[in-house]
Motif scaffolding. Structure first.
Motif, short mmCIF file in Angstrom:
data_model
loop_
_atom_site.label_atom_id
_atom_site.label_comp_id
_atom_site.label_asym_id
_atom_site.label_seq_id
_atom_site.Cartn_x
_atom_site.Cartn_y
_atom_site.Cartn_z
N ALA A 117 25.11 9.82 -17.39
CA ALA A 117 24.49 9.31 -16.30
C ALA A 117 25.62 8.32 -15.59
O ALA A 117 25.71 8.53 -14.12
N ARG A 118 26.31 7.62 -16.25
CA ARG A 118 27.30 6.64 -15.71
C ARG A 118 28.39 7.30 -15.07
O ARG A 118 29.19 7.00 -14.38
N LYS A 119 28.65 8.51 -15.95
CA LYS A 119 29.93 9.53 -15.72
C LYS A 119 29.92 9.99 -14.19
O LYS A 119 30.67 9.75 -13.39
N ILE A 120 28.84 10.79 -14.11
CA ILE A 120 28.56 11.38 -12.82
C ILE A 120 28.18 10.20 -11.62
O ILE A 120 28.65 10.49 -10.62
N ALA A 121 27.76 9.09 -11.90
CA ALA A 121 27.67 8.26 -10.85
C ALA A 121 29.00 7.48 -10.58
O ALA A 121 29.20 7.33 -9.28
N GLN A 122 29.79 7.22 -11.39
CA GLN A 122 31.21 6.90 -11.30
C GLN A 122 31.70 7.61 -10.32
O GLN A 122 32.50 7.44 -9.19
N LYS A 123 31.75 9.15 -10.53
CA LYS A 123 32.49 10.14 -9.88
C LYS A 123 32.11 10.02 -8.34
O LYS A 123 32.60 10.48 -7.55
N TYR A 152 13.77 17.07 -13.58
CA TYR A 152 14.26 17.75 -14.99
C TYR A 152 14.64 16.40 -16.02
O TYR A 152 15.49 15.74 -15.39
N ASP A 153 14.19 16.50 -17.06
CA ASP A 153 14.82 15.42 -17.90
C ASP A 153 16.05 15.95 -18.66
O ASP A 153 15.86 16.95 -19.30
N PRO A 154 17.24 15.26 -18.34
CA PRO A 154 18.36 16.14 -18.84
C PRO A 154 18.88 15.32 -20.16
O PRO A 154 19.82 15.85 -20.58
N TYR A 155 18.07 14.55 -20.69
CA TYR A 155 18.55 13.60 -21.99
C TYR A 155 18.94 14.71 -23.06
O TYR A 155 20.10 14.45 -23.64
N TYR A 156 18.21 15.76 -23.49
CA TYR A 156 18.70 16.67 -24.34
C TYR A 156 19.49 17.92 -23.98
O TYR A 156 19.49 18.79 -24.69
N ASP A 157 19.93 17.70 -22.84
CA ASP A 157 20.90 18.82 -22.13
C ASP A 157 22.28 18.48 -21.87
O ASP A 157 22.68 17.43 -22.41
N SER A 158 22.70 19.26 -21.18
CA SER A 158 24.35 19.12 -20.99
C SER A 158 24.58 18.24 -19.92
O SER A 158 23.81 17.86 -19.04
N GLU A 159 26.04 17.90 -19.94
CA GLU A 159 26.41 16.86 -18.79
C GLU A 159 26.23 17.77 -17.12
O GLU A 159 26.00 17.11 -15.94
N GLU A 160 26.34 19.07 -17.37
CA GLU A 160 26.26 19.92 -16.11
C GLU A 160 24.69 19.58 -15.70
O GLU A 160 24.63 19.73 -14.48
N VAL A 164 20.79 17.24 -11.83
CA VAL A 164 19.77 15.95 -11.28
C VAL A 164 20.22 15.20 -10.54
O VAL A 164 19.47 14.77 -9.52
N PHE A 165 21.54 14.71 -10.60
CA PHE A 165 22.14 13.89 -9.64
C PHE A 165 21.86 14.36 -8.14
O PHE A 165 21.44 13.45 -7.31
N ASP A 166 22.29 15.59 -8.08
CA ASP A 166 22.17 16.06 -6.73
C ASP A 166 20.84 16.22 -6.21
O ASP A 166 20.74 15.94 -5.10
N LEU A 167 19.81 16.48 -7.01
CA LEU A 167 18.52 16.70 -6.78
C LEU A 167 18.04 15.16 -6.34
O LEU A 167 17.07 14.93 -5.26
N LEU A 168 18.45 14.22 -7.04
CA LEU A 168 18.04 12.71 -6.80
C LEU A 168 18.59 12.31 -5.29
O LEU A 168 18.13 11.51 -4.66
N ASN A 169 19.76 12.58 -5.25
CA ASN A 169 20.94 12.47 -3.89
C ASN A 169 19.78 12.94 -2.81
O ASN A 169 19.62 12.04 -1.79
N LEU A 171 22.27 0.22 -21.53
CA LEU A 171 22.84 0.59 -20.17
C LEU A 171 22.30 1.99 -19.97
O LEU A 171 22.14 2.69 -20.87
N PRO A 172 22.49 2.57 -18.73
CA PRO A 172 22.22 3.80 -18.41
C PRO A 172 23.12 4.77 -19.39
O PRO A 172 24.29 4.38 -20.05
N ASP A 173 22.50 6.10 -19.82
CA ASP A 173 23.21 6.97 -20.63
C ASP A 173 24.67 7.22 -20.17
O ASP A 173 24.85 7.20 -18.98
N TYR A 174 25.72 7.42 -21.02
CA TYR A 174 26.96 7.44 -20.42
C TYR A 174 27.22 8.84 -19.50
O TYR A 174 28.10 8.76 -18.67
#
Ligand code: 4NP
Length: 164
Positions: A58-64, A127-135, A140-145, A53-56
């Motif tokens: 990504a799921r957290k920000i998506a759910q929000k 930007y690839d956020p995998y090795y980075d922070s929740e922020e 990235v979510f805002d940019l994709l939006n 499943l997607p990274d937790y």
């Protein structure tokens, strides 16, 4: 839309950027009342997270943001060139990997997600956020939006122009 449009989002692992893009774009298409005219999917250029499943984060920000992320990761295959009309890479490395296995004539349907950014026209990579922070995931979510809104507008407009 005159014809069903098949859109595929591609990143490296298919657990962070491309499933977020898929979920966000699906929601926008649904809100526009166009769900029956689109096929929307995502995948990764590597299969190292296939079946996950997607990274937790990504799921957290998506759910929000009331975006559903229920995608199961899979690897890009040559068949995707025939199954999809538009293949959207998150960064230039993904683009290179897709280009590497493309047959002549298949590259026209491959684009970079940042081509649909009006905020950062000179930037080529999501930007690839995998090795980075929740922020970073939130950024990235805002940019994709924002890119997804422009992508949908562009597809609606192109369809309208081609039907005139
Ligand atoms: P994505 O992020 O390509 O946006 O899904 C990554 C996920 C996993 C890894 C790298 C990037 N990884 O190295 O495992």
């Amino acid at each position: 839309m005159q014809q069903e449009k098949k859109v595929l989002f591609v990143c490296l692992g298919n657990i962070c950027r491309s499933p977020m893009a898929e979920g966000i774009f699906k929601k926008k298409v649904e809100e526009a009342g166009l769900s029956n005219q689109f096929v929307i999917d995502s995948c990764g250029t590597t299969g190292q997270h296939s079946g996950e499943l997607p990274d937790y984060r990504a799921r957290k920000i998506a759910q929000k943001n009331q975006v559903q992320l229920d995608h199961v990761a899979r690897k890009f295959t040559k068949k995707d060139f025939t199954d999809f009309d538009l293949i959207i890479a998150m960064d230039t490395q993904n683009l290179f990997e897709i280009q590497r296995i493309a047959q002549p004539g298949q590259l026209e349907k491959v684009k970079l997600m940042m081509e649909f950014s009006d905020q950062f026209p000179a930037q080529r990579n999501v930007y690839d956020p995998y090795y980075d922070s929740e922020e970073k995931f939130e950024e990235v979510f805002d940019l994709l939006n924002s890119c997804s809104s422009n992508l949908l507008q562009s597809l609606i407009q192109n369809n309208h122009e081609s039907s005139i």
